[in-house]
Design a protein around this motif. Structure first.
Motif, short mmCIF file in Angstrom:
data_model
loop_
_atom_site.label_atom_id
_atom_site.label_comp_id
_atom_site.label_asym_id
_atom_site.label_seq_id
_atom_site.Cartn_x
_atom_site.Cartn_y
_atom_site.Cartn_z
N UNK A 139 0.86 -1.18 0.00
CA UNK A 139 0.00 0.00 0.00
C UNK A 139 0.89 1.23 0.00
N UNK A 140 0.62 2.18 -0.90
CA UNK A 140 1.38 3.42 -0.98
C UNK A 140 0.63 4.54 -0.28
N UNK A 141 1.33 5.28 0.57
CA UNK A 141 0.75 6.41 1.31
C UNK A 141 1.27 7.70 0.69
N UNK A 142 0.42 8.37 -0.08
CA UNK A 142 0.85 9.59 -0.78
C UNK A 142 0.09 10.83 -0.33
N UNK A 143 -1.02 10.62 0.35
CA UNK A 143 -1.82 11.76 0.80
C UNK A 143 -2.64 11.33 2.02
N UNK A 144 -3.34 12.27 2.61
CA UNK A 144 -4.15 11.98 3.79
C UNK A 144 -5.17 10.88 3.48
N UNK A 145 -5.24 9.89 4.37
CA UNK A 145 -6.19 8.79 4.21
C UNK A 145 -6.77 8.49 5.58
#
Length: 265
Positions: A139-145
């Protein structure tokens, strides 16, 4: 692609030539049984006195099956110990193949001719399945989730190795890797109506062959259960953290895994 290691001059002890592991990409050893040393004292596993033995020391990833394929008129015996004199028979080849599940530590391979000490060329191919860490879902974290969820299960998964140091993290394990493209804080829990067993969550940093425990939790009470788990940690831009789901006393089941990521900026 496997690496080919030719046989160097035999060492002075039965510890043998060191073959660096683990063996996820395969490792090939080429040698000749005539280059070994005469065994003065008989050992277990059917090796007789005065047998010429070629020795190797291997360093597999523990708890993941090691497969050895043998080409040529040679047999292989595996010993577990820090020295061959105190070693015990761990496994022996049959019809050109050998499979064993290594516990913690190094192992010694004894290679010898099947034809009364004849000098025979041989090729050994050593391999291990790719570890669950290496093949973790990503899973890639690139922005607020916020409030993202995935349904996962550790049923039928590889057991986590003792090389992974988070306290209580053992048994069948499901791996999930998080890679951040921006720095922030990640929150992960198993508080879900889909979670049907006593979960443990742990998080690891570093390469799969050399990890460090970042975070760990067994029981966190939530609206669904008192046996959920919850961890949170900072993650830097470009960093990968592996989150691992296991169960209390090696329990298995299905879990609804929730995660939220809050970037620093």
């Amino acid at each position: 692609m496997s690496t080919v290691i030719p046989t160097p001059e035999p060492p002075a002890s039965c510890d043998g030539v060191s073959i660096p592991g683990p063996y996820f990409n395969g490792m090939t050893i080429q040698g000749n049984t005539g280059n070994g040393r005469v065994l003065a004292n008989p050992l277990v596993c059917g090796i007789e006195r005065d047998t010429v033995v070629e020795w190797y020391t291997i360093h597999p990833a523990e708890d993941i099956d090691v497969n050895i394929n043998i080409e040529g008129n040679a047999e292989v015996v595996v010993f577990s110990a820090t020295s061959c004199s105190s070693g015990s028979c761990y496994a022996s080849s049959y019809l050109g193949e050998l499979t064993f599940t290594p516990s913690y530590g190094d192992f010694h391979l004894a290679v010898f001719s099947t034809s009364d000490n004849q000098a025979e060329d041989f090729t050994l191919t050593i391999s291990q399945e790719v570890s669950a860490c290496e093949s973790a879902a990503a899973i890639t974290l690139s922005s607020r989730a916020v409030g993202e969820s995935v349904l996962i299960s550790n049923i039928g998964q590889q057991s986590i190795s003792v090389a992974y140091p988070c306290s209580g993290s053992y048994g069948a394990a499901y791996w999930l890797s998080f890679t951040a493209t921006t720095s922030g804080t990640l929150y992960v829990d198993t508080c879900s109506s889909f979670t049907d067993f006593d979960t443990i969550l742990s998080a690891y940093t570093g390469d799969c062959s050399s990890v460090s425990c970042l975070s760990y939790d067994d029981d966190s009470t939530c609206s669904y259960t008192s046996r959920a788990s919850s961890i949170d940690f900072d993650i830097s831009s470009g960093e990968t953290v592996n989150v691992v789901l296991t169960g209390y006393y090696s329990a298995t089941g299905t879990a609804g895994l929730n995660y939220s990521f809050y970037p620093d900026n």
